[in-house]
Design a protein around this motif. Structure first.
Motif, mmCIF file in Angstrom:
data_model
loop_
_atom_site.group_PDB
_atom_site.id
_atom_site.type_symbol
_atom_site.label_atom_id
_atom_site.label_comp_id
_atom_site.label_asym_id
_atom_site.label_seq_id
_atom_site.Cartn_x
_atom_site.Cartn_y
_atom_site.Cartn_z
ATOM 1 N N SER A 1 0.836 -1.198 0.000
ATOM 2 C CA SER A 1 0.000 0.000 0.000
ATOM 3 C C SER A 1 0.868 1.242 0.000
ATOM 4 C CB SER A 1 -0.912 0.032 1.238
ATOM 5 O OG SER A 1 -1.783 -1.077 1.261
ATOM 6 N N ASP A 2 0.326 2.337 -0.553
ATOM 7 C CA ASP A 2 1.056 3.598 -0.491
ATOM 8 C C ASP A 2 0.828 4.252 0.869
ATOM 9 O OD1 ASP A 2 -1.434 4.844 -0.579
ATOM 10 O OD2 ASP A 2 -1.201 5.618 -2.621
ATOM 11 N N GLU A 3 1.393 5.447 1.053
ATOM 12 C CA GLU A 3 1.322 6.094 2.362
ATOM 13 C C GLU A 3 -0.105 6.463 2.757
ATOM 14 O OE1 GLU A 3 1.951 9.035 -0.898
ATOM 15 O OE2 GLU A 3 2.921 7.162 -0.270
ATOM 16 N N ALA A 4 -1.015 6.555 1.772
ATOM 17 C CA ALA A 4 -2.406 6.876 2.067
ATOM 18 C C ALA A 4 -3.259 5.638 2.291
ATOM 19 C CB ALA A 4 -3.004 7.709 0.926
ATOM 20 N N GLY A 5 -2.695 4.469 2.035
ATOM 21 C CA GLY A 5 -3.437 3.238 2.219
ATOM 22 C C GLY A 5 -4.033 2.661 0.947
ATOM 23 N N ARG A 6 -3.717 3.264 -0.206
ATOM 24 C CA ARG A 6 -4.201 2.724 -1.486
ATOM 25 C C ARG A 6 -3.352 1.525 -1.900
ATOM 26 N NH1 ARG A 6 -5.030 8.670 -2.788
ATOM 27 N NH2 ARG A 6 -2.759 8.722 -2.705
ATOM 28 N N ALA A 7 -4.012 0.497 -2.411
ATOM 29 C CA ALA A 7 -3.294 -0.711 -2.843
ATOM 30 C C ALA A 7 -2.393 -0.386 -4.028
ATOM 31 C CB ALA A 7 -4.275 -1.801 -3.219
ATOM 32 N N LEU A 8 -1.214 -0.999 -4.052
ATOM 33 C CA LEU A 8 -0.251 -0.817 -5.131
ATOM 34 C C LEU A 8 -0.155 -2.106 -5.934
ATOM 35 C CD1 LEU A 8 2.591 1.065 -3.223
ATOM 36 C CD2 LEU A 8 0.962 2.045 -4.855
ATOM 37 N N PRO A 9 -0.754 -2.141 -7.120
ATOM 38 C CA PRO A 9 -0.655 -3.342 -7.953
ATOM 39 C C PRO A 9 0.749 -3.498 -8.511
ATOM 40 C CG PRO A 9 -1.742 -1.587 -9.162
ATOM 41 C CD PRO A 9 -1.531 -1.074 -7.754
ATOM 42 N N PRO A 10 1.064 -4.632 -9.104
ATOM 43 C CA PRO A 10 2.387 -4.806 -9.722
ATOM 44 C C PRO A 10 2.647 -3.722 -10.766
ATOM 45 C CG PRO A 10 1.183 -6.882 -9.663
ATOM 46 C CD PRO A 10 0.214 -5.831 -9.254
ATOM 47 N N ARG A 11 3.908 -3.329 -10.902
ATOM 48 C CA ARG A 11 4.257 -2.198 -11.759
ATOM 49 C C ARG A 11 4.373 -2.566 -13.242
ATOM 50 N NH1 ARG A 11 6.181 2.389 -9.342
ATOM 51 N NH2 ARG A 11 7.889 2.758 -10.821
ATOM 52 N N HIS A 12 4.597 -3.821 -13.549
ATOM 53 C CA HIS A 12 4.797 -4.225 -14.949
ATOM 54 C C HIS A 12 3.889 -5.402 -15.283
ATOM 55 C CE1 HIS A 12 8.204 -1.504 -15.294
ATOM 56 N NE2 HIS A 12 8.589 -1.959 -14.109
ATOM 57 N N HIS A 13 3.370 -5.401 -16.525
ATOM 58 C CA HIS A 13 2.379 -6.395 -16.936
ATOM 59 C C HIS A 13 2.644 -6.858 -18.362
ATOM 60 C CE1 HIS A 13 -0.547 -5.592 -13.578
ATOM 61 N NE2 HIS A 13 0.214 -4.508 -13.506
ATOM 62 N N ARG A 14 2.290 -8.109 -18.632
ATOM 63 C CA ARG A 14 2.285 -8.661 -19.977
ATOM 64 C C ARG A 14 1.000 -9.465 -20.166
ATOM 65 N NH1 ARG A 14 7.917 -9.523 -21.624
ATOM 66 N NH2 ARG A 14 8.945 -7.588 -20.959
ATOM 67 N N LEU A 15 0.424 -9.348 -21.330
ATOM 68 C CA LEU A 15 -0.651 -10.229 -21.761
ATOM 69 C C LEU A 15 -0.125 -11.052 -22.923
ATOM 70 C CD1 LEU A 15 -3.699 -7.747 -21.794
ATOM 71 C CD2 LEU A 15 -3.096 -9.377 -19.990
ATOM 72 N N LEU A 16 -0.068 -12.353 -22.754
ATOM 73 C CA LEU A 16 0.353 -13.252 -23.816
ATOM 74 C C LEU A 16 -0.905 -13.847 -24.438
ATOM 75 C CD1 LEU A 16 3.347 -15.122 -22.103
ATOM 76 C CD2 LEU A 16 3.282 -12.841 -23.153
ATOM 77 N N MET A 17 -1.183 -13.457 -25.689
ATOM 78 C CA MET A 17 -2.387 -13.897 -26.389
ATOM 79 C C MET A 17 -2.028 -15.161 -27.171
ATOM 80 S SD MET A 17 -3.949 -11.330 -25.121
ATOM 81 C CE MET A 17 -5.605 -11.474 -25.769
ATOM 82 N N LEU A 18 -2.763 -16.253 -26.910
ATOM 83 C CA LEU A 18 -2.330 -17.578 -27.319
ATOM 84 C C LEU A 18 -3.387 -18.313 -28.132
ATOM 85 C CD1 LEU A 18 -1.073 -18.610 -23.765
ATOM 86 C CD2 LEU A 18 0.340 -17.698 -25.618
ATOM 87 N N ASP A 19 -2.930 -19.142 -29.050
ATOM 88 C CA ASP A 19 -3.782 -20.107 -29.734
ATOM 89 C C ASP A 19 -3.211 -21.502 -29.516
ATOM 90 O OD1 ASP A 19 -5.825 -18.533 -30.743
ATOM 91 O OD2 ASP A 19 -4.746 -18.053 -32.588
#
Length: 366
Positions: free
Chosen positions: A17-35
């Motif tokens: 959480s940040d100093e105000a109490g807000r949740a901090l999600p992961p900073r980096h993301h990938r979506l792997l689109m698959l068949d």
């Protein structure tokens, strides 16, 4: 190291959480689109599960390591299983939309505070080595992005994005009571019990026009015409948005807030979707990969219908389907896709027919 939870989408207990109490999600993301290539069998499911488990064991479950959520599209169920798809195919969600309605077999959402962890994970799954999945899974597209203080400004220098903004439009997302909880989006019974559904949109943002406006105007369009920028930046628990007074506020101010309109979809004062959206500069263009989790796709459809605020123009002549109507004028949905997210134990090729037993398809009698 603690075992990951039974629900693939159970991420939030690992968030800081940040100093105000807000949740901090992961900073980096990938979506792997698959068949899927060919016809996967039980040994393919075991191979995929072993690869995913190896990544979790190597890095740990959480933003400091890796978080994963693997969903399966309607085409997977229709082409490879005897099950009816738990989710319908995507559809346009506004009359001004013309998105590509995608039919990927699967989507693997990877997230971490360390971008190099995601690069390594993708290379492990789709490159030479013991975890290589290319015999059965084809990586069609990789979508990448970020969320967190300073990252949007670093990716869009000189474009007006505030230095401390966590997302490209400048405001916080995922306030606690502005999100459905993970439990609320979990499916309680049936073949997908313990799982959820996932909608994935690729949205291009007109950040240049957005930042031509005064900060208070941006706050009014993001939240409510009666919300100032100072108030917006101080929000922690919920997006206070006058959602029950839209008609009167619209008539008085000639505009509608995004959170104000969307909030009307709540049931028993509870939001219906859990957002996992993140900013992107894919193709060199500012945008959002909007990942939404919900118990049923109807929850997403209802929320998006309220966001459109198609009725707002009846309250003031200055409001149109996009003009002065939340963030609708600043976004263009390029694609939509839908996926079913099984519980962790069934995440690898869910619904494959059972192997024949020694006494026929069902095995020996009990």
């Amino acid at each position: 190291m603690p075992l990951p939870p039974a629900a693939q989408h159970a991420w939030e207990d690992t968030f800081r959480s940040d100093e105000a109490g807000r949740a901090l999600p992961p900073r980096h993301h990938r979506l792997l689109m698959l068949d899927v290539a060919g016809s996967p069998a039980r040994q393919d499911a075991a191979h995929l599960e072993a690869a995913l488990t190896a990544l979790e064991e190597r890095h740990g479950h959480g933003p400091g390591g890796i978080l994963m959520c693997l969903g399966w599209g309607p085409g997977w169920f229709e082409r490879h299983t005897r099950l009816r798809s738990p989710v319908g195919r995507p559809v346009p969600m506004a009359r001004w939309e013309n998105p590509v309605l995608e039919d990927y077999d699967a989507c693997l959402h990877l997230a971490s505070d360390r971008e190099e962890t995601l690069t390594e994970a993708a290379a492990s799954l789709f490159g030479p080595g013991p975890q290589d999945q290319r015999g059965r899974l084809v990586l069609r597209e990789t979508r990448s992005g970020f969320v967190g203080q300073g990252l949007p400004a670093a990716h869009r220098p000189g474009a007006g994005v505030p230095a401390d903004a966590p997302l490209l439009l400048g405001f916080h997302s995922g306030l606690r009571r502005n999100q459905a909880t993970e439990e609320e989006v979990s499916i309680p019974r049936g073949p997908l019990a313990g799982g959820t559904t996932m909608h994935v949109s690729y949205i291009v943002l007109d950040t240049d026009s957005w930042y031509e406006q005064h900060e208070d105007e941006r706050a009014a369009l993001m939240y409510s015409p009666r919300t100032t920028a100072k108030e917006a930046h101080a929000l922690v628990e919920d997006a206070e948005s006058d959602r029950t007074e839209l008609a009167a506020v619209a008539a008085a101010h000639g505009r509608v807030g995004h959170a104000q309109a969307t909030g009307r979809a709540r049931l028993a004062d509870r939001p219906r979707i859990n957002r996992r959206d993140f900013a992107t500069m894919d193709h060199g263009v500012p945008g959002t990969h909007f990942v939404s989790l919900q118990r049923t796709m109807e929850d997403f459809h209802a929320t998006r219908a309220m966001m459109n605020a198609a009725d707002a123009s009846t309250h003031h002549g200055g409001i149109g389907v996009r003009r002065n109507n939340g963030i609708n004028a600043f976004m263009d949905v390029r694609s939509r896709a839908t996926f079913a997210v099984p519980p962790r134990a069934e995440r690898a090729y869910p619904g494959l027919p059972a192997l024949p037993g020694p006494s026929g398809p069902s095995g020996p009698p009990a």
